[in-house]
Write a protein that holds these residues in place. Structure first.
Motif, PDB file in Angstrom:
ATOM      1  N   UNK A   1       0.829  -1.207   0.000  1.00 15.57           N
ATOM      2  CA  UNK A   1       0.000   0.000   0.000  1.00 15.57           C
ATOM      3  C   UNK A   1       0.867   1.261   0.000  1.00 15.57           C
ATOM      4  N   UNK A   2       1.848   1.308   0.890  1.00 12.97           N
ATOM      5  CA  UNK A   2       2.737   2.467   0.932  1.00 12.97           C
ATOM      6  C   UNK A   2       3.533   2.581  -0.364  1.00 12.97           C
ATOM      7  N   UNK A   3       3.949   1.444  -0.901  1.00  6.51           N
ATOM      8  CA  UNK A   3       4.700   1.453  -2.160  1.00  6.51           C
ATOM      9  C   UNK A   3       3.854   2.040  -3.288  1.00  6.51           C
ATOM     10  N   UNK A   4       2.565   1.677  -3.337  1.00  2.00           N
ATOM     11  CA  UNK A   4       1.669   2.226  -4.356  1.00  2.00           C
ATOM     12  C   UNK A   4       1.532   3.739  -4.207  1.00  2.00           C
ATOM     13  N   UNK A   5       1.358   4.214  -2.971  1.00  6.70           N
ATOM     14  CA  UNK A   5       1.195   5.648  -2.736  1.00  6.70           C
ATOM     15  C   UNK A   5       2.455   6.412  -3.129  1.00  6.70           C
ATOM     16  N   UNK A   6       3.617   5.847  -2.852  1.00  7.88           N
ATOM     17  CA  UNK A   6       4.864   6.513  -3.226  1.00  7.88           C
ATOM     18  C   UNK A   6       5.059   6.520  -4.738  1.00  7.88           C
ATOM     19  N   UNK A   7       4.672   5.419  -5.396  1.00  5.50           N
ATOM     20  CA  UNK A   7       4.802   5.382  -6.854  1.00  5.50           C
ATOM     21  C   UNK A   7       3.891   6.423  -7.508  1.00  5.50           C
ATOM     22  N   UNK A   8       2.612   6.502  -7.074  1.00  6.91           N
ATOM     23  CA  UNK A   8       1.716   7.504  -7.652  1.00  6.91           C
ATOM     24  C   UNK A   8       2.194   8.907  -7.323  1.00  6.91           C
ATOM     25  N   UNK A   9       2.761   9.086  -6.142  1.00  5.63           N
ATOM     26  CA  UNK A   9       3.358  10.383  -5.809  1.00  5.63           C
ATOM     27  C   UNK A   9       4.492  10.714  -6.758  1.00  5.63           C
ATOM     28  N   UNK A  10       5.209   9.677  -7.198  1.00  7.21           N
ATOM     29  CA  UNK A  10       6.320   9.884  -8.118  1.00  7.21           C
ATOM     30  C   UNK A  10       5.908  10.468  -9.457  1.00  7.21           C
ATOM     31  N   UNK A  11       4.628  10.399  -9.790  1.00 10.03           N
ATOM     32  CA  UNK A  11       4.140  11.005 -11.038  1.00 10.03           C
ATOM     33  C   UNK A  11       3.879  12.504 -10.882  1.00 10.03           C
ATOM     34  N   UNK A  12       3.710  12.976  -9.660  1.00 11.08           N
ATOM     35  CA  UNK A  12       3.249  14.346  -9.445  1.00 11.08           C
ATOM     36  C   UNK A  12       4.178  15.410 -10.027  1.00 11.08           C
ATOM     37  N   UNK A  13       5.515  15.303  -9.900  1.00  8.42           N
ATOM     38  CA  UNK A  13       6.357  16.350 -10.500  1.00  8.42           C
ATOM     39  C   UNK A  13       6.166  16.496 -12.012  1.00  8.42           C
ATOM     40  N   UNK A  14       5.716  15.429 -12.674  1.00 10.11           N
ATOM     41  CA  UNK A  14       5.459  15.516 -14.115  1.00 10.11           C
ATOM     42  C   UNK A  14       4.039  15.968 -14.432  1.00 10.11           C
ATOM     43  N   UNK A  15       3.087  15.705 -13.502  1.00  8.15           N
ATOM     44  CA  UNK A  15       1.678  16.006 -13.752  1.00  8.15           C
ATOM     45  C   UNK A  15       1.298  17.418 -13.326  1.00  8.15           C
ATOM     46  N   UNK A  16       1.802  17.867 -12.183  1.00 13.28           N
ATOM     47  CA  UNK A  16       1.345  19.134 -11.612  1.00 13.28           C
ATOM     48  C   UNK A  16       1.599  20.347 -12.507  1.00 13.28           C
ATOM     49  N   UNK A  17       2.713  20.415 -13.253  1.00  9.62           N
ATOM     50  CA  UNK A  17       2.854  21.565 -14.170  1.00  9.62           C
ATOM     51  C   UNK A  17       1.701  21.682 -15.169  1.00  9.62           C
TER      52      UNK A  17
END
Length: 582
Positions: free
Chosen positions: A438-454
């Protein structure tokens, strides 16, 4: 002369009147049309009192509608009053022998199929233009298997508004009798535009008989929607969302906008917030895609979802139909991201269902991301079973690995000798497989944020995105491969559970059928190269590295690739809030 002309005119009218009595079919017009919307509403709300009152007010003597009287007769028969109705209709038929509507309403109560068909044939000869009689004849003949004779009556039946629903039902029966491919087609408008329960139940029955599970489910959700009126707000909301999912599965809406109009119509029917068509959206450049903003403060209906622990992801991309994902049992986290005025909104869902029947455990598509606990736990439980079998692992011994001369060849990785088993066994000494996954999934999806948020802030670089997509297509045979590479690397570099992220990376990198096989294989290759530059142990012995060393290895690769890492304060806040939920 004047008296003679008067006498002649009077005689002429008498002759016309007598001719009319001899051929009454030319004088009869369609009966009064009956609007059954209120009747159907009473049916769906299980209000028998209102249902009976509507029918009593619309009886033949009051309305002159054959359709209304048929419904009233059917209701009385349902209540066990066939004998009373039969006697009443018979007396009326005797009193009005030249009224085809009255004769029809009597004949339809016959129960013997032979007598019924014969009577309708007789009536059709006398009143060939009376639609109800033609339809009754067609239906009664189909009961006897005489489809050819039934077709003649069905073809001759005029299109009367009062008889349209009945005509559609008879045509559907004829389609069944003649083996038509989609015998329910003539009933669709009555069922889904008019909420006619008879049509809806008939389609559902036909769908089950023809193994059309999607259509049967569409009918069931429409029935649930109709019955939800008057129920609790949460029940109405559930009915609306489930109706939307099956609508897209059945591909009945012509466009994304048409689907949103349907959602507004259903929401109004259920007395729920609407404005689906005017809801704020995220837009991709050049019309490549759009997504209704799912954050809880964006719209009234989105706030309603939050109040009942729902969330949705609803959008459309270029060349594809609209998709709707319903997330259930949602807990929302609000976490500040450096440089953004509004906090991120993380949707942690217990379960979900999608219109396209895909099962993604998570996705970063808005100002945050969603993650599904049900799918994460499924994988975690599978891993736990696998780990329990491997009970004789030695986690402290350095493995002696023969030099892999083939590694220097393009595309080859060194042998890891079941490294994921050792890495996970070490991690599971302090936590369960499901929690770690579960934590691994949350960290992986968080890893997309620097590319998505702009892109959420409308600061995305289209040329850079196109370049990255083309690079991913060439390297990984998938447009989003490099984004998956970056997200997994950022998760491993975050400092939390790098062993679990590495285990998933290694396992995927040697599984050609895995969705992210190519980007993860490229990631592992790059990690091995950095490790060799740093004189770290061979891949098979990375279980001897500490969490700090593994995260540092990932960060060095981030630096080499000039990839932005996750903000430390964001990661700390995420882990703290997730831990507080347990």
């Amino acid at each position: 002369m004047q008296s003679a002309r008067t006498l002649l005119l009077q005689s002429g009218w008498l002759i016309l009147l007598l001719c009319g009595c001899a051929s009454p079919s030319h004088l009869w017009q369609p009966p009064a049309d009956f609007e059954p919307a209120e009747l159907w509403q009473a049916h769906w709300q299980n209000d028998d009192t209102a249902y009976a009152q509507i029918l009593d007010q619309a009886r033949w003597e009051n309305s002159g509608s054959v359709e209304a009287e048929r419904y009233r007769q059917n209701w009385a028969i349902h209540k066990g009053q066939r004998a009373i109705e039969y006697q009443r209709a018979a007396q009326r038929a005797l009193a009005e022998p030249n009224n085809p509507a009255v004769q029809y309403l009597y004949a339809r109560l016959y129960q013997d199929p032979q007598r019924l068909a014969a009577e309708f044939e007789r009536l059709a000869e006398r009143w060939p233009n009376f639609a109800w009689i033609r339809l009754g004849a067609a239906g009664s003949l189909m009961n006897l298997g005489q489809t050819h004779a039934a077709k003649q009556h069905l073809t001759a039946a005029k299109d009367w508004a009062d008889a349209r629903s009945f005509a559609n039902a008879v045509r559907s029966r004829f389609a069944v009798a003649t083996g038509a491919k989609e015998p329910w087609r003539t009933l669709m408008e009555d069922a889904f535009e008019c909420a006619n329960p008879d049509a809806l139940y008939q389609i559902q029955s036909l769908a089950l008989q023809h193994d059309q599970s999607s259509l049967a489910q569409l009918c069931q959700r429409e029935i649930s929607l109709q019955r939800a009126v008057g129920q609790s707000e949460e029940q109405r909301l559930t009915a609306l969302l489930e109706r939307g999912v099956v609508e897209l599965q059945a591909q009945r809406s012509d466009s994304f906008e048409a689907f949103l109009r349907s959602m507004d119509t259903w929401a109004e029917q259920l007395n729920l917030p609407g404005q689906w068509q005017t809801a704020a959206r995220y837009q991709l450049p050049a019309g490549l895609g759009q997504l209704l903003k799912p954050e809880s403060q964006a719209t009234a209906w989105s706030q309603l979802l939050a109040d009942h622990h729902y969330a949705i992801v609803l959008g459309q991309s270029f060349g594809q139909s609209a998709r709707l994902l319903i997330l259930n049992g949602v807990q929302r986290l609000h976490i500040q991201w450096p440089g953004m005025d509004l906090p991120l909104e993380i949707h942690l869902a217990k379960s979900g269902s999608s219109s396209d029947r895909t099962a993604f455990a998570g996705a970063a598509l808005f100002r945050g991301f969603y993650a599904r606990r049900d799918l994460s736990d499924q994988l975690g439980e599978q891993i736990a079973v696998q780990q329990n079998r491997a009970s004789e692992l030695n986690l402290d011994t350095q493995l002696v690995i023969q030099p892999d001369r083939g590694y220097l060849d393009v595309g080859r990785l060194p042998e890891d000798v079941d490294l994921p088993l050792r890495l996970r066994a070490q991690s599971m000494q302090s936590n369960t497989a499901t929690e770690l996954q579960w934590i691994s999934l949350l960290l992986h999806e968080s890893g997309h944020l620097p590319d998505i948020l702009p892109w959420i802030q409308q600061r995305g670089d289209l040329l850079e995105a196109v370049h990255t997509a083309l690079y991913s297509l060439l390297q990984d045979s998938m447009l989003l491969g490099d984004w998956e590479y970056r997200a997994q690397l950022r998760a491993m570099a975050s400092g939390h559970q790098p062993r679990w992220a590495l285990a998933e990376t290694v396992e995927t990198a040697r599984s050609p059928m895995a969705p992210y096989y190519r980007p993860y294989r490229r990631l592992l290759t790059d990690l091995v190269q950095v490790a060799r530059q740093e004189n770290l142990p061979a891949l098979a012995n990375w279980h001897l590295l500490s969490d700090v060393e593994l995260s540092a290895l990932a960060r060095r690769l981030l630096e080499q690739k000039k990839i932005t890492q996750l903000p430390a304060e964001y990661v700390a806040d995420l882990i703290q809030q997730v831990d507080s939920l347990n």
